[in-house]
Design an enzyme around this catalytic site. Structure first.
Site, short mmCIF file in Angstrom:
data_model
loop_
_atom_site.label_atom_id
_atom_site.label_comp_id
_atom_site.label_asym_id
_atom_site.label_seq_id
_atom_site.Cartn_x
_atom_site.Cartn_y
_atom_site.Cartn_z
N HIS A 159 5.40 2.55 33.65
CA HIS A 159 4.21 1.68 33.57
C HIS A 159 3.02 2.36 34.26
O HIS A 159 1.90 2.39 33.71
CB HIS A 159 4.53 0.33 34.23
CG HIS A 159 3.36 -0.59 34.34
ND1 HIS A 159 3.07 -1.56 33.41
CD2 HIS A 159 2.40 -0.69 35.30
CE1 HIS A 159 1.98 -2.21 33.78
NE2 HIS A 159 1.55 -1.70 34.93
N GLU A 160 3.24 2.92 35.42
CA GLU A 160 2.15 3.59 36.14
C GLU A 160 1.70 4.85 35.41
O GLU A 160 0.50 5.15 35.35
CB GLU A 160 2.57 3.93 37.58
CG GLU A 160 2.97 2.72 38.42
CD GLU A 160 1.93 1.61 38.40
OE1 GLU A 160 0.73 1.90 38.25
OE2 GLU A 160 2.33 0.42 38.50
#
Lengths: 342, 374
Positions: A159-160
């Protein structure tokens, strides 16, 4: 990996960038306008002399000052963010598994493997900072490393990395400039008023001339501070609304990106649930420690507002969209995505 | 130096070096450029004049108490101020009072009249003409009688004594005398209503109301007996001399006295217009004030525009862009091209001015000299 360019996100980021550039300049000229309307009248009254001229800020200076602010944000923003959450970059000796995961996921996402920092906070969360994908840093808390299993951790790291690949970290860094500035100016105006009340309260006796000057000074400072605060609050509202609206959309985009990188949307759904549950169990003090004004960057929203503190209920989420979409909604979308993949 | 410190140092230098130049307050018309609050010191100022970049004031100053005569000695005190900032340039003290004051060509001249008490014990004549420049007293010359009127042009000072003699002075010497002439009543404000005007072409004065022109060498060139009620000699340039009664302004040929043009913007008859009408010759052209009306004239005496507002006791100062007058409210600026109101700065009382200076318009109120942005 099937990576879809998100036109909606790109469009929003483009609009946001325009507003992010225009609003600070408008903020400066709002003060100039106030000085040329209320300010000159006030000065004329206080100094008993004509003020028929105009205050001015040349456009190149306004644009230059904003550019310097953005440059400072670029140059110092990531370090400030890491310091705010007490995070330090880690190496392969201390966290070999974590860095190996990031390397592997970055390779899948076709981005350069970013440095990783670990925050000592026990609150489970993660975020990414950095102006460009090349110098981005992925930050995770010790609480996150303890709370998530391997797949969930992969999902959060993905996600990051999706944020990094989407370049929305850059936009968010810039978007945060005006809220920070207007907040600081409004707070400064508040402390000027507070200091004025303190000083005035300390006067015991003044002669007539002194009283006249004192009254003039009090009125000028009070009106100036109120106008400054009013303009600052107005622009804070506008910029924060923009900031948060953009923040919500980017989270959905990053969720989709994480699913594309890992191929496992449900792992991220599970991680989100774990992170949210973990934070809801944390005492408020710990949440404030991890806030540091970076809420919009986190993988999941924290349970305390950066500008609200104990008065968070005063700020309606109807007016100020939360920095993140509701976790249930995100999980629901991830589950839909998993259904489509299967 | 680390990269971060270098960055912060760069920002600091940029803000200090260029930031301040791009913002600030741009003064508008009427703003105060400078203000000098102790213009008059302890003494009452009789006259104020501006020439070039210098503000000249003349005050009747008490010098000392003469125990023998049991009276105070009086004398004129001249103080010159820089119109660029109000700073004092110099001061000069005399043991005689000043009777007349003339302005022109960047300098001023004063006629020192009544001897201070006790100074005439030895029968000395104390009447003199003194020329001042921006840097101090230039020269002084003794004359036979008290000076009533003065005009300054180039290196000359023309003085008319109370006996009616026109005296041309230069470089501390009397060059010639002419007359006698009969100067009429210059009205209540002699400082504004000069009966002697000078220029490169010579000097013009009103002899019993008739304009007379005297060349720089002392030759009387012409007299206009048909223009019989002159109240103002507005000076001369190389080709023309300008005189006016309270109704009509005359531009006369310097060489012959022929009328080049004349202007009577309100259509007044001189015999009914003796009260209040006054012409002004400025850097920006001719103006007339009468009964609260300001008329702007062109180079041939035609009326360019008319506006209301000036106070009766005003002085008119004008450049090519602006016209400044005293009004009931204070100091007012009009646009020179169409007479539209530009700004007014309130004053309860204005004692002198407006005067046009290099970077503004100057007025004196009480003990304070104020220079406004035009």
């Amino acid at each position: 990996m099937e990576w879809e360019s998100d036109r909606g996100l790109n469009l929003r980021m483009a609009i946001a960038l325009v507003l992010v550039a225009v609003l600070p300049v408008a903020f400066i000229y709002a003060f100039v306008l106030a000085m040329n309307t209320v300010g000159v009248g006030l000065l004329e009254w206080a100094t008993d002399r004509p003020w028929n001229g105009r205050f001015y800020v040349k456009p190149w200076l306004a644009v230059g000052a904003v550019a310097v602010g953005f440059a400072a944000q670029f140059s110092l923003g990531d370090r400030a963010a890491l310091r705010a959450v007490d995070a330090r970059r880690v190496d392969r000796d201390s966290h070999p598994d974590l860095l190996a995961r990031v390397d592997r996921l970055a390779q899948v996402a076709s981005v350069e493997s970013p440095p990783v920092a670990v925050s000592r906070s026990s609150v489970p969360n993660a975020f990414a900072v950095g102006v460009r994908p090349a110098n981005a840093t992925v930050v995770v808390t010790e609480g996150l490393l303890d709370a998530l299993d391997d797949d969930e951790l992969d999902a959060v790291l993905a996600h990051e990395l999706a944020h990094v690949k989407n370049r929305d970290v850059t936009v968010m860094s810039l978007s945060y400039f005006l809220p920070s500035l207007t907040y600081a100016v409004a707070i400064a105006a508040f402390f000027v008023l507070k200091g004025l009340l303190h000083v005035v309260g300390g006067f015991r006796h003044v002669d007539d001339d002194g009283a006249k000057g004192l009254v003039a000074a009090i009125v000028v400072i009070t009106v100036s501070a109120l106008i400054t605060a009013a303009i600052s609050v107005l622009f804070w509202l506008a910029s924060f609304l923009l900031f948060r609206t953009l923040a919500q959309y980017r989270e959905h985009a990053a969720d989709r990106g994480a699913a594309a990188i890992t191929g496992d949307p449900l792992a991220l759904a599970s991680a989100l649930r774990t992170v949210e549950d973990g934070m809801s169990e944390m005492p408020d003090r710990d949440l404030r420690e991890v806030d540091g004004g970076l809420e919009a960057l986190y993988v999941a929203p924290i349970d305390d507002y950066q500008f609200g503190g104990a008065d968070r209920d005063l700020i309606s989420s109807d007016i100020f969209p939360a920095t993140h979409p509701p976790t249930d909604e995100r999980i629901e979308r991830l589950q839909d995505l998993a259904g489509e993949q299967s | 130096m680390t990269g971060r410190r270098r960055f912060l140092a760069g920002i600091g230098a940029a803000l200090a070096g260029t930031g301040l130049a791009g913002c600030g307050y741009r003064p508008g018309g009427g703003d105060i450029r400078w203000r000098e609050d102790s213009l008059r010191g302890l003494y009452r100022t009789d006259r104020v004049a501006v020439s070039g970049e210098t503000l000249y004031t003349v005050a009747d100053a008490r010098q000392s108490y003469d125990a023998g005569a049991e009276t105070w000695r009086h004398g004129a005190r001249f103080i010159a101020y820089d119109t660029g900032g109000g700073g004092e340039r110099y001061r000069d003290q005399f043991d005689r009072s000043a009777r007349a004051f003339g302005v022109g060509e960047g300098d001023v001249a004063a006629g020192l009249g009544e001897p201070a008490t006790g100074l005439n014990d030895e029968g000395a004549t104390a009447y003199a003409v003194v020329r001042f420049g921006p840097d101090g007293r230039q020269w002084e010359v003794t004359v036979d009688a008290p000076v009533e009127q003065l005009a300054v042009a180039a290196d000359r000072v023309y003085a008319v004594t109370d006996e009616g003699t026109l005296v041309a002075c230069a470089d501390g010497e009397v060059r010639w005398r002419q007359g006698p002439y009969t100067l009429g009543d210059a009205g209540p404000d002699r400082a504004q209503s000069a009966l002697v005007g000078a220029g490169p072409a010579g000097v013009v004065l009103a002899d019993g109301g008739e304009p007379v022109h005297v060349a720089p060498d002392g030759t009387e060139r012409w007299r206009r007996a048909d223009v019989s009620m002159v109240q103002q000699a507005l000076g001369a340039d190389s080709e023309r001399v300008y005189v006016a009664d309270e109704a009509t302004l005359y531009a006369l040929a310097a060489g012959s006295g022929e009328t080049r043009w004349q202007s009577n913007p309100a259509g007044d008859r001189p015999e009914y217009a003796r009260e209040g009408g006054r012409y002004y010759r400025t850097d920006g052209g001719f103006y007339r004030v009468r009964d609260g009306t300001l008329h702007a004239l062109d180079d041939t005496g035609g009326v360019r525009w008319t506006t209301d507002g000036p106070a009766r006791e005003t002085r008119v100062a004008a450049s090519e862009a602006d016209v400044f007058v005293r009004t009931g409210e204070g100091l007012t600026a009009f646009a020179a091209d169409d007479g539209s109101h530009r700004w007014t700065v309130e004053y309860d009382d204005l004692d002198a001015g407006p005067f046009l200076v290099d970077d503004g318009v100057l007025v004196v109120s009480g003990r304070t000299a104020v220079c406004h942005v035009p």
